[in-house]
Design a protein around this motif. Sequence first.
Motif, PDB file in Angstrom:
ATOM      1  N   ASN A 150       0.804  -1.228   0.000  1.00  0.00           N
ATOM      2  CA  ASN A 150       0.000   0.000   0.000  1.00  0.00           C
ATOM      3  C   ASN A 150       0.835   1.275   0.000  1.00  0.00           C
ATOM      4  N   ALA A 151       2.132   1.158  -0.246  1.00  0.00           N
ATOM      5  CA  ALA A 151       2.992   2.345  -0.235  1.00  0.00           C
ATOM      6  C   ALA A 151       2.743   3.195  -1.473  1.00  0.00           C
ATOM      7  N   ARG A 152       2.502   4.473  -1.224  1.00  0.00           N
ATOM      8  CA  ARG A 152       2.390   5.435  -2.314  1.00  0.00           C
ATOM      9  C   ARG A 152       3.659   6.286  -2.357  1.00  0.00           C
ATOM     10  N   ALA A 153       3.698   7.217  -3.266  1.00  0.00           N
ATOM     11  CA  ALA A 153       4.912   8.021  -3.450  1.00  0.00           C
ATOM     12  C   ALA A 153       5.284   8.792  -2.189  1.00  0.00           C
ATOM     13  N   ASP A 154       4.301   9.100  -1.345  1.00  0.00           N
ATOM     14  CA  ASP A 154       4.613   9.849  -0.132  1.00  0.00           C
ATOM     15  C   ASP A 154       5.393   9.018   0.885  1.00  0.00           C
ATOM     16  N   ALA A 155       5.458   7.700   0.691  1.00  0.00           N
ATOM     17  CA  ALA A 155       6.238   6.844   1.588  1.00  0.00           C
ATOM     18  C   ALA A 155       7.663   6.637   1.091  1.00  0.00           C
ATOM     19  N   LEU A 156       7.939   7.088  -0.120  1.00  0.00           N
ATOM     20  CA  LEU A 156       9.207   6.756  -0.762  1.00  0.00           C
ATOM     21  C   LEU A 156      10.402   7.415  -0.073  1.00  0.00           C
ATOM     22  N   ALA A 157      10.245   8.654   0.378  1.00  0.00           N
ATOM     23  CA  ALA A 157      11.367   9.331   1.039  1.00  0.00           C
ATOM     24  C   ALA A 157      11.767   8.626   2.323  1.00  0.00           C
ATOM     25  N   GLY A 158      10.778   8.141   3.082  1.00  0.00           N
ATOM     26  CA  GLY A 158      11.083   7.400   4.291  1.00  0.00           C
ATOM     27  C   GLY A 158      11.802   6.103   3.987  1.00  0.00           C
ATOM     28  N   GLN A 159      11.388   5.413   2.936  1.00  0.00           N
ATOM     29  CA  GLN A 159      12.089   4.198   2.527  1.00  0.00           C
ATOM     30  C   GLN A 159      13.524   4.518   2.120  1.00  0.00           C
ATOM     31  N   ALA A 160      13.698   5.616   1.393  1.00  0.00           N
ATOM     32  CA  ALA A 160      15.046   6.009   0.968  1.00  0.00           C
ATOM     33  C   ALA A 160      15.921   6.323   2.174  1.00  0.00           C
ATOM     34  N   THR A 200      -3.550  10.278  -6.284  1.00  0.00           N
ATOM     35  CA  THR A 200      -2.564  11.328  -6.031  1.00  0.00           C
ATOM     36  C   THR A 200      -2.466  12.251  -7.235  1.00  0.00           C
ATOM     37  N   PRO A 201      -2.589  13.574  -7.036  1.00  0.00           N
ATOM     38  CA  PRO A 201      -2.406  14.490  -8.171  1.00  0.00           C
ATOM     39  C   PRO A 201      -1.019  14.327  -8.785  1.00  0.00           C
ATOM     40  N   VAL A 202      -0.931  14.531 -10.080  1.00  0.00           N
ATOM     41  CA  VAL A 202       0.326  14.304 -10.785  1.00  0.00           C
ATOM     42  C   VAL A 202       1.444  15.185 -10.232  1.00  0.00           C
ATOM     43  N   GLU A 203       1.138  16.445  -9.950  1.00  0.00           N
ATOM     44  CA  GLU A 203       2.164  17.356  -9.431  1.00  0.00           C
ATOM     45  C   GLU A 203       2.650  16.903  -8.061  1.00  0.00           C
ATOM     46  N   THR A 204       1.734  16.434  -7.238  1.00  0.00           N
ATOM     47  CA  THR A 204       2.108  15.937  -5.912  1.00  0.00           C
ATOM     48  C   THR A 204       2.967  14.685  -6.035  1.00  0.00           C
ATOM     49  N   PHE A 205       2.573  13.803  -6.918  1.00  0.00           N
ATOM     50  CA  PHE A 205       3.336  12.576  -7.158  1.00  0.00           C
ATOM     51  C   PHE A 205       4.772  12.919  -7.539  1.00  0.00           C
ATOM     52  N   ARG A 206       4.950  13.834  -8.467  1.00  0.00           N
ATOM     53  CA  ARG A 206       6.305  14.201  -8.907  1.00  0.00           C
ATOM     54  C   ARG A 206       7.112  14.793  -7.753  1.00  0.00           C
ATOM     55  N   ARG A 207       6.490  15.654  -6.977  1.00  0.00           N
ATOM     56  CA  ARG A 207       7.212  16.267  -5.858  1.00  0.00           C
ATOM     57  C   ARG A 207       7.665  15.206  -4.861  1.00  0.00           C
ATOM     58  N   GLN A 208       6.820  14.241  -4.599  1.00  0.00           N
ATOM     59  CA  GLN A 208       7.169  13.209  -3.628  1.00  0.00           C
ATOM     60  C   GLN A 208       8.270  12.283  -4.156  1.00  0.00           C
ATOM     61  N   VAL A 209       8.242  11.984  -5.436  1.00  0.00           N
ATOM     62  CA  VAL A 209       9.315  11.189  -6.030  1.00  0.00           C
ATOM     63  C   VAL A 209      10.634  11.973  -5.982  1.00  0.00           C
ATOM     64  N   ASP A 210      10.581  13.254  -6.304  1.00  0.00           N
ATOM     65  CA  ASP A 210      11.786  14.094  -6.246  1.00  0.00           C
ATOM     66  C   ASP A 210      12.370  14.130  -4.832  1.00  0.00           C
ATOM     67  N   GLN A 211      11.509  14.195  -3.839  1.00  0.00           N
ATOM     68  CA  GLN A 211      11.980  14.222  -2.455  1.00  0.00           C
ATOM     69  C   GLN A 211      12.735  12.942  -2.106  1.00  0.00           C
ATOM     70  N   ALA A 212      12.221  11.821  -2.553  1.00  0.00           N
ATOM     71  CA  ALA A 212      12.885  10.543  -2.282  1.00  0.00           C
ATOM     72  C   ALA A 212      14.219  10.452  -3.012  1.00  0.00           C
ATOM     73  N   LEU A 213      14.237  10.859  -4.268  1.00  0.00           N
ATOM     74  CA  LEU A 213      15.483  10.806  -5.026  1.00  0.00           C
ATOM     75  C   LEU A 213      16.517  11.767  -4.444  1.00  0.00           C
ATOM     76  N   ALA A 214      16.058  12.885  -3.880  1.00  0.00           N
ATOM     77  CA  ALA A 214      16.986  13.822  -3.251  1.00  0.00           C
ATOM     78  C   ALA A 214      17.679  13.176  -2.057  1.00  0.00           C
ATOM     79  N   VAL A 215      16.958  12.353  -1.309  1.00  0.00           N
ATOM     80  CA  VAL A 215      17.578  11.646  -0.186  1.00  0.00           C
ATOM     81  C   VAL A 215      18.702  10.754  -0.688  1.00  0.00           C
ATOM     82  N   LEU A 216      18.446  10.032  -1.766  1.00  0.00           N
ATOM     83  CA  LEU A 216      19.480   9.152  -2.322  1.00  0.00           C
ATOM     84  C   LEU A 216      20.664   9.958  -2.847  1.00  0.00           C
TER      85      LEU A 216
END
Length: 280
Positions: free
Chosen positions: A99-109, A138-154
Amino acid sequence: MGKRGWTLLLAGLALLAIACEGAAGAGPGPSSRPSGGLVSMAALGDSITNAFASCLAPSPCPRNSWATGDGTKVGSHYKRLLKDNPGLRGNNHNYAAANARADALAGQASAAVKASPQYVTVLVGADDACRGSLADMTPVETFRRQVDQALAVLREQAPGARVLVASIPDVNRLWEIGHTNTLAVKAWNFGVCPALLAEPTSTAPDVVDRRKAFGARVDAYNEQLAAACRAYGPRCRADGGAVHRVRFTLDMVTAQDFFHPNATGQGALATAAWQGAPTW
C-alpha cells in the motif's frame, strides 16, 4: 657487500619506491572496478516489489521480488548481479511496503541509505492510482514532488549509488484480460484497485470513461518518473517504459487477487526492468 653494491641496491629501491608511488597515485583504469564490486543494493516501492502474495499466502514474499529476490523461481536483479559481485551476497535490502504510495518513498530512501547501497531500484505509483475513486488518486504534481523528495535523499546521502527507476505496469491490461474471467471478477469485487476494477463487467459510459482516466493517470505518472530520473542526473537510469510494456496474462498474476504478479510475473518484470550491470 662493497660500496658499489650498496649504491646499486639503494638506487634500485628508490626506483621501486617511485614506481609504487606512481601506481598508487594513478588509481584503477577507467574500466576497472574495486575488488569485490557491488556489495549492497536496495529496493524501494510498494507491494509489487515486495512480491506480495507470490508465495500463495496473502503477505509479502520478498524472496520472489523482481529486484532483490534470492529464491529459486525468479531471476531477480540481485541474482543477476551476484554472479559477478560475490560481496553482494546477503546484502539485498528490500524496503518496499504494501500500500505504499509516493509519499512513503522518502522514508524508505532514508532507511535504505543506512545500508550504503550502490544500486537502488524504485518502482512506485500503482497504489497512487489504485484508490477508491479517481478523485482520491494522487495528483500528478504531488506525485512528482514526492518522487523528487525521495530521489533527493538518495542523491544527498548515497551519492555514489546507481538508481534504476522502473515504470508502473500497465494495470489496465489486467482488466482487459480478466474482466471476462469469473474468478478474477469475484476477486476484484472484494475491493482490488477500485478506481479501475470496480464494476469490472460494466459497459456503462461513465465506467468506461473511468477506466480510460485511470490509464491516463498511470501514463502521466510514468512520464513524471522518467522526468524525475533525468533531473537526478547521470547516475539514474529509467527503464524507458519497459515494465509498462509487459503484456501480462492471467497465469502471471496471483490466484488470490488476480492483480499482483506471481513468481512468473515477477520474473517478467525483472527481465523488462534489467538495464545491465549498473555502471552508468
